[in-house]
Structure formats: structure tokens, C-alpha cells
Design a protein around this motif. Structure first.
Motif, short mmCIF file in Angstrom:
data_model
loop_
_atom_site.label_atom_id
_atom_site.label_comp_id
_atom_site.label_asym_id
_atom_site.label_seq_id
_atom_site.Cartn_x
_atom_site.Cartn_y
_atom_site.Cartn_z
N SER A 93 0.85 -1.20 0.00
CA SER A 93 0.00 0.00 0.00
C SER A 93 0.88 1.25 0.00
N PRO A 94 0.42 2.30 -0.70
CA PRO A 94 1.21 3.55 -0.71
C PRO A 94 1.36 4.11 0.71
N VAL A 95 2.46 4.75 0.96
CA VAL A 95 2.72 5.34 2.27
C VAL A 95 2.30 6.81 2.24
N TYR A 96 1.47 7.22 3.22
CA TYR A 96 1.01 8.60 3.33
C TYR A 96 1.43 9.18 4.68
N LEU A 97 1.75 10.44 4.66
CA LEU A 97 2.10 11.14 5.90
C LEU A 97 0.92 11.99 6.34
N LEU A 98 0.53 11.87 7.60
CA LEU A 98 -0.60 12.63 8.14
C LEU A 98 -0.15 14.05 8.48
N ASP A 99 -0.82 15.04 7.82
CA ASP A 99 -0.51 16.46 8.08
C ASP A 99 -1.64 17.03 8.96
N ARG A 100 -1.39 17.08 10.26
CA ARG A 100 -2.42 17.52 11.21
C ARG A 100 -2.75 19.01 11.05
N ASN A 101 -1.85 19.76 10.50
CA ASN A 101 -2.12 21.19 10.28
C ASN A 101 -3.23 21.40 9.25
N LYS A 102 -3.38 20.45 8.34
CA LYS A 102 -4.41 20.58 7.31
C LYS A 102 -5.82 20.57 7.92
N ASP A 104 -6.77 21.82 10.74
CA ASP A 104 -7.04 23.18 11.24
C ASP A 104 -7.34 24.12 10.08
N GLU A 105 -6.58 23.96 8.99
CA GLU A 105 -6.80 24.82 7.82
C GLU A 105 -8.19 24.60 7.23
N VAL A 106 -8.60 23.33 7.15
CA VAL A 106 -9.91 23.03 6.56
C VAL A 106 -11.04 23.60 7.42
N PHE A 107 -10.96 23.36 8.75
CA PHE A 107 -12.00 23.90 9.64
C PHE A 107 -12.02 25.44 9.62
N ALA A 108 -10.83 26.01 9.55
CA ALA A 108 -10.76 27.48 9.46
C ALA A 108 -11.40 27.97 8.16
N GLY A 109 -11.20 27.18 7.08
CA GLY A 109 -11.81 27.54 5.80
C GLY A 109 -13.33 27.48 5.84
N VAL A 110 -13.85 26.45 6.54
CA VAL A 110 -15.30 26.33 6.68
C VAL A 110 -15.85 27.52 7.48
N ASP A 111 -15.14 27.82 8.57
CA ASP A 111 -15.58 28.97 9.39
C ASP A 111 -15.56 30.26 8.59
N ASP A 112 -14.49 30.47 7.83
CA ASP A 112 -14.38 31.70 7.02
C ASP A 112 -15.50 31.79 5.98
N PHE A 113 -15.82 30.60 5.37
CA PHE A 113 -16.85 30.57 4.34
C PHE A 113 -18.18 31.06 4.92
N PHE A 114 -18.58 30.47 6.02
CA PHE A 114 -19.89 30.84 6.57
C PHE A 114 -19.85 32.21 7.25
N SER A 115 -18.69 32.59 7.74
CA SER A 115 -18.56 33.93 8.32
C SER A 115 -18.75 34.99 7.24
N SER A 116 -18.16 34.74 6.08
CA SER A 116 -18.30 35.68 4.96
C SER A 116 -19.75 35.76 4.48
N LEU A 117 -20.35 34.53 4.41
CA LEU A 117 -21.76 34.51 3.97
C LEU A 117 -22.65 35.24 4.96
N VAL A 167 -17.30 17.36 7.44
CA VAL A 167 -15.85 17.54 7.20
C VAL A 167 -15.03 16.83 8.27
N TYR A 168 -15.49 16.89 9.52
CA TYR A 168 -14.76 16.22 10.62
C TYR A 168 -14.63 14.73 10.35
N LYS A 169 -15.76 14.12 9.95
CA LYS A 169 -15.74 12.68 9.67
C LYS A 169 -14.80 12.35 8.50
N LEU A 170 -14.85 13.19 7.46
CA LEU A 170 -13.97 12.95 6.30
C LEU A 170 -12.49 13.09 6.67
N MET A 171 -12.18 14.11 7.44
CA MET A 171 -10.78 14.32 7.83
C MET A 171 -10.30 13.23 8.78
N LEU A 172 -11.21 12.78 9.63
CA LEU A 172 -10.85 11.71 10.56
C LEU A 172 -10.52 10.42 9.81
#
Length: 696
Positions: A93-102, A104-117, A167-172
Motif C-alpha cells: 500500500s502507498p505510504v502517506y504522511l498525516l498532516d495535522r495542520n491541514k 485546522d486549515e480546513v475547519f478554518a476555511g469552513v468557518d471563514d466561508f460561513f462567516s463571509s456569507l 468535514v470532521y468525519k472525512l478528515m478523521l
């Protein structure tokens, strides 16, 4: 100048090396010829085994005759091994590295999206401006813009929390960088199941596509390392063909796999044939080099017998090697390495036997394809047998060593068989063959030693035991013709063997050498004091010079008789050296009384001096025994003083200079002599006679 002088020095050094090499070659020409002959005996069967009649065959050809494997052979099937490696690599199986910073970036993006709306919808702008901003926000999607123009702010927050849950379930679960579309599809499916208006679902889908990012980043290098690790872990596909197996039948078309087998057997010519030739030559040269070094370093080998010893070695190895080839056809457990070990031990010594046995075992593993466990079993059991033979004092010890070595071999063969999960019948055969190999080897060794003893006139242990039998012809003749000398020789043998054993010398050789050291006295027995009982001293009627001649000649007479009787050279050395170059003191001083100009050198024995510890011990024991009879009322002090005087006189006269005896040895020899003589001179206490005995 320095460069020239150094150059000249190197030239001279090279010339000396070449000169020394030529001299060494000339002085060892016969041993070298014997070793070369032995190499031919070894190499020819190896070539026959590895290079049978060559055939010009290739894949698709029809075999002209049935081809049978002439030996066990195993080879690695490279193609099948690579196929197996590829199958395993594909499963990695391909080897993947988990980037935990992503995350936070995704959740921040969701927050920004709805904040802007929310900011747009809650602004105090007029309806037209709000609609323009929503169209810009949703990239001109009029359906969504118009639907959310009048949406309550609280409802927008519900959509915000709903999307965050998805998004939480997908990222998990992990969003792979190379499969982000599959992850997005999973999110869309989750949104589709929600009980919402189509425009509301469109909002969530739009927000998901804008904010989702992979948090599992593909690591190409780590994946390649895993693939390489899996490939390397794949065991090579080994094809094994047993001796006697039919590889190709007559008239059959040869397949690619059969071509590989034929190449491994050496039936088909290959470009790698030269490597096998080089290996055979290298193996043989290494074996002969190690063996020749061991022989040259052996304590029983000297410049006088190097030719004989090399011939013995060549005969032993040739016979064992040829027999090994035939017996291997029955079972590798019958390869007669134990026979080799016993024979080399008998004619040389333990270090030589050990070196030759190890080297020969590895040499045999090449043509006979002996597996490591079998080699281990044979070598260990052979060493056990040789250890038992080190203290051999009887012929039966050979059989005892064979039985113990056979039991050791059988036990190891049983362990190998059980651990290899062989069928019980095969295990039983291996155990039986292992025991037969050692017991049969010991019996054959006894026969070969007897023959080679007499062929080469060797002083092996068995020959010494034969000569040490007091019923041997020469000793019976000595007892008959010179009984006093016979008794003297027996006492000398006791003194010598005890002393030799104490200093770690060859006690058996010293004992037997002492038996025969004075056999020359049989020609003129009554000229020697120990044989003059009840008869006048014959020397009273002779001149000192004539007496000296008769006395000294007993050494020459003994050597002549020993050679005529084909005694080994090792025994002859005791006869030749037991007086060294000492002076016949009694007749020298008697002659000097009438002729002051007499030379001491005229009354010396002609030598040679003792060359080893055993002959040196017999020289000392002979003198000690002779002088012991002159000690009146012997006690510890008198005997010790007498022994000390003998040893000091021999040392000061240089009689022990050519032997390897040390002062520590001499101290122990003195102690042994004193103890032995005290036991010989021990007398009973006198007891008062009883009346009965006095009267009866």
C-alpha cells in the motif's frame, strides 16, 4: 643517491627471494611433486562431477538421449524469483504522511466561508447590492444567490455546523492527496442524505468543494522503500534436483526450465564455466596450502622425513577422497571424513589432523554438495574421536573412539532428521549410516595404519604398542643373549616414561625407545658390566683402547641391527643418541694413567646429540640407572645427589644443547627419577624371627 641505494637494495632483496625460492623448491622437489599429484587426483574427479560430457542443447531442441542428474544440484530460478517479487511489490500500500495542520486549515476555511456569507446577509446594504455580493460569492450561481438572499442568519449557522460535522468525519477517515475526488464524493453522498432543500444542499456542496483539502500526503520515497523491503524479503525460488533424477527423457522437447537445470548440472556449456573452473582450482589450492603448512609445522615432521610424511599424506587423502565419491552415492552420512581424521592423527598429530579434517570437509562440500548440518555433524564427531585418541594406550582405544564418535554422529543425525521433518525411515537410515561411518572407519583405520606402518616404517602409536610388547622378537633375543642389559633397559624405560609423562612429552615413545636403546650390546654382551655376573671382568685382559672400542661400537651395532630389523627411525634415534658425545670415562682415565698424552676426544662417542625431549630423557635415565647401582645404602639424599650430578654433567658437557628440553623440564625430570629410584630401592624392614620359623 638515496633513491639509487634503495633501488639497489630492492634488487638484491628480490634476487635473494628468488634464490631462496629456488633453493626451497629444489630441497622440497619430491614433496611438491607429491602435492601436485594429489591435486590432480582431487581435481580430475571434481571436473568429471561438474563438467560431464557437454551437449549443444537449447530450448526447443529434442533430447538425443535420456539425461539423468549426476549429482544433487540446487539453483535459483531468477525469473520465478522476480515474478514473486513483483507480486509482493504490487501488494504494498502507498505510504502517506498525516498532516495535522491541514485539519485546522480546513475547519478554518469552513468557518471563514460561513462567516463571509453571514457578513453579506447581515449587512445593511440594499437588496440589489446584497444580491451582487452573493452572486460574486457563489460565482454567479443565481439559483443559490437568490435562495439565500432572504435566508435567516440562524439558519446559516445550522448549515455551518452541519458541514463541520461532515468535514470532521472525512478528515478523521483521512483525505488522500491522490484520491480527493473519492473523498469529496463521500461528502456529497452524506449531504444528499440530509433532509434539506436542494438549494440548501447545493450550498453545502459548494462550501465542501471550496474548503476540503487532503491531510494524507503521498510519500513517494517511503513507498519505494517499503516496496524494496518487501522485494528483498522474498526468498529466492530454489529449484532442487536430486542425484539420479531424470531431467529430460529421450526424444522430449527441452523446455526453458529444463535448460536451467542442465546448465546447473554443467551439461550445457555456459559463459560462467570458467568461474566453476576457478573455484575448483582455488578450493583445491587452499586445501593443499593449509594442509602443507600444518604438515610442515607438525612436531613429527623434520627435514629428514618430509618426503615420507608428504607421501603418507598424499596416499591417505587420495584413498579417502576416492572412497568419498563412491560412498556419497549411498548417503552423505557415509563420507569417510572420520577415517581421514583418524589416519592423519595416527601419522601426524592432533593439530595437523584437526586442520586437515576441517579443510578436507570444506573441499568435499564442493563436489559432493554436502549440506552444512551434515558437515557440522561429521566434523564435531570426528573431533570427539580424535580427543579420545590423544591418550591412546591400547589398540582397542581406536574402536572405543569409533563407537563414541559414531554415537555422537548418530545423535546429531537424529536431531537433524527430526528438525528437518524427514520421514522416520530416512532418519533411521541416516542415524545408522552415521554410526557405521565411525565404527567402520576405526576398523579400516586400524588396517590401513598397520599396512602403512610397515610400508613406511613409521613409529605410530599402534607400531609403538607392537614394538613395546615385551614378547617382540628383538626384546626376546635381548633377554636371552644379554639378560642384564634387558633388565637395565626395563628400568630405564620406567624412569624415562614416568619423566616424559610428567613434563608432557611422549611417554610411550620414550618407553619403547628405552627398550631398544642398548640392543647393540647383544653382539658382545659380556663386555658390559650388567652381564658379567658370576664371570671375571673381561676388560681386565684388554687394553683401555680396545675396551673403549668395543664399548663405543655397541651404538653402531645397535643401529645396524635396528635397520636390519626395520625399526622406525624414531627408535633408531634413541640408539644413536643415548650416549651423545660423552666420554667413556673409566677407560679414558685408565689409559691416561699409562699414557699422559692420550686425547679425551679419542674416548668420546661419535654422537649425534639428542634432538628432542624423549631422547634426552632416555640419555639421562640410562646414565642414572647405571650409576644408581654404585650407591651404597641408598636413601633420598644420596639418590638426589647422584641424579643431580648426572644432569649437571650432561648439561655442562653440552649434551642437551640440541634438544628442546628446558631447565624447568630438568627439575621435574630429576624429581621423577628420584621418586622412581626410591621405589625401586625400597627394602622391607627386618622383623625378629619367631621360634617356629627358627626351628622349622
Amino acid at each position: 643517491m638515496k633513491r639509487n641505494s634503495r633501488f639497489s637494495y630492492n634488487i638484491f632483496a628480490e634476487k635473494n627471494f628468488i634464490r631462496n625460492f629456488i633453493l626451497y623448491f629444489k630441497s622440497n622437489i619430491v614433496p611438491i611433486i607429491l602435492v601436485i599429484s594429489l591435486a590432480i587426483v582431487i581435481i580430475v574427479p571434481m571436473f568429471y562431477s561438474y563438467f560431464p560430457a557437454k551437449l549443444n542443447l537449447k530450448e526447443g531442441d529434442v533430447s538425443p538421449h535420456e539425461i539423468i542428474a549426476n549429482r544433487d544440484v540446487s539453483y535459483i530460478d531468477v525469473v520465478k524469483t522476480e515474478e514473486q517479487q513483483e507480486r509482493m511489490a504490487e501488494s504494498v500500500s502507498p505510504v502517506y504522511l498525516l498532516d495535522r495542520n491541514k485539519e485546522d486549515e480546513v475547519f478554518a476555511g469552513v468557518d471563514d466561508f460561513f462567516s463571509s456569507l453571514t457578513s453579506i446577509l447581515s449587512s445593511k446594504d440594499d437588496e440589489m447590492l446584497k444580491r451582487e455580493k452573493l452572486l460574486d460569492f457563489f460565482t454567479n450561481n443565481t439559483q443559490i444567490a437568490d435562495f439565500f438572499l432572504y435566508e435567516p442568519i440562524g439558519r446559516i449557522e445550522q448549515f455551518h455546523q452541519t458541514l463541520k460535522g461532515i468535514v470532521y468525519k472525512l478528515m478523521l477517515a483521512g483525505v488522500r492527496s491522490d484520491k480527493i475526488s473519492q473523498t469529496t464524493q463521500m461528502g456529497l453522498e452524506a449531504i444528499a442524505e440530509l433532509d434539506l432543500e436542494e438549494e440548501e444542499k447545493e450550498l453545502l456542496i459548494y462550501a465542501l468543494n471550496r474548503t476540503i483539502q487532503p491531510n494524507l500526503i503521498y510519500d513517494k520515497k517511503a513507498t519505494e522503500r517499503e516496496i524494496e523491503k518487501v522485494r528483498n524479503a522474498v526468498s529466492p525460488v530454489v529449484i532442487t534436483i536430486s542425484k539420479g533424477d531424470v531431467v529430460v527423457k529421450e526424444g522430449e522437447e527441452i523446455t526453458a526450465d529444463e535448460v536451467k537445470v542442465l546448465k546447473a548440472l554443467g551439461v550445457i556449456r555456459t559463459r560462467d564455466d570458467w568461474k566453476v573452473v576457478l573455484s575448483i582450482f582455488a578450493f583445491t589450492c587452499i586445501f593443499l596450502l593449509l594442509s602443507f603448512i600444518a604438515i610442515k609445522r607438525s612436531v613429527v615432521v623434520n627435514p629428514g622425513n618430509i618426503v615420507k610424511k608428504t607421501a603418507e599424506f598424499a596416499i591417505i587423502v587420495s584413498i579417502v577422497y576416492i572412497v568419498s565419491i563412491f560412498l556419497d552415492n549411498i548417503s552423505p552420512y557415509l563420507v569417510p571424513i572420520p577415517l581421514l581424521a583418524m589416519l592423519v592423527f595416527a601419522f601426524f598429530d592432533f593439530p595437523t589432523a584437526l586442520t586437515v579434517t576441517l579443510a578436507f570437509s570444506f573441499l568435499l562440500s564442493f563436489p559432493l554438495d554436502l549440506r552444512s548440518p551434515i558437515m557440522f555433524a561429521v566434523i564435531v564427531s570426528s573431533i570427539v574421536s580424535m580427543f579420545l585418541l590423544r591418550k591412546m594406550a591400547k589398540t582397542i582405544t581406536f574402536l572405543y573412539a569409533g563407537i563414541v564418535g559414531g554415537l555422537s554422529m548418530s545423535f546429531i543425525a537424529l536431531f537433524i532428521g527430526l528438525s528437518s521433518k524427514l520421514v522416520f525411515k530416512q532418519v533411521g537410515l541416516n542415524v545408522s549410516f552415521g554410526f557405521i561411518n565411525f565404527l567402520g572407519g576405526s576398523i579400516v583405520a586400524l588396517g590401513m595404519i598397520f599396512v602403512m606402518d610397515h610400508l613406511f616404517n613409521e613409529a605410530t602409536v599402534l607400531r609403538l604398542l607392537e614394538l613395546g610388547d615385551t614378547g617382540a622378537p628383538l626384546l626376546r633375543e635381548l633377554l636371552t643373549k644379554a639378560p642384564g642389559t634387558y633388565q637395565h633397559s626395563m628400568v630405564v624405560s620406567n624412569l624415562a616414561s614416568s619423566a616424559a609423562e610428567k613434563i608432557g612429552a611422549n611417554a610411550l615413545l620414550a618407553r619403547v625407545g628405552a627398550y631398544y636403546h642398548d640392543i647393540g650390546k647383544m653382539f658382545h654382551p659380556y663386555f658390559f658390566t650388567e652381564n658379567q655376573q658370576a664371570i671375571p671382568n673381561i676388560h681386565d685382559e684388554l687394553t683401555p683402547n680396545l675396551s673403549k672400542t668395543v664399548i663405543i661400537n655397541h651404538v653402531k651395532d645397535g643401529i645396524h641391527l635396528a635397520k636390519k630389523s626395520r625399526l622406525p627411525q624414531e627408535i633408531i634415534d634413541f640408539i644413536a643418541t643415548h650416549h651423545g658425545t660423552t666420554v667413556v670415562s673409566y677407560f679414558y682415565h685408565k689409559s691416561k694413567e699409562s699414557n699422559g698424552a692420550v686425547r679425551k676426544s679419542d674416548f668420546r662417542y661419535s654422537g649425534p646429540l639428542p634432538q628432542n625431549k624423549e631422547t634426552a630423557i632416555v640419555m639421562l635415565a640410562d646414565a642414572v640407572e647405571a650409576l644408581a647401582h654404585t650407591v651404597s645404602n641408598p636413601d633420598f639424599n644420596k639418590i638426589e645427589e647422584m641424579v643431580n650430578s648426572i644432569i649437571k654433567s650432561r648439561v655442562s658437557d653440552g649434551q642437551l644443547n640440541e634438544s628442546d628440553i628446558t631447565f624447568k623440564d630438568l627439575a621435574e625430570i630429576k624429581d621423577s627419577f628420584v621418586r622412581t629410584l626410591l621405589s625401586l630401592f625400597h627394602t622391607r624392614e627386618s622383623y625378629p624371627e619367631s621360634d617356629e620359623s627358627r626351628n622349622g
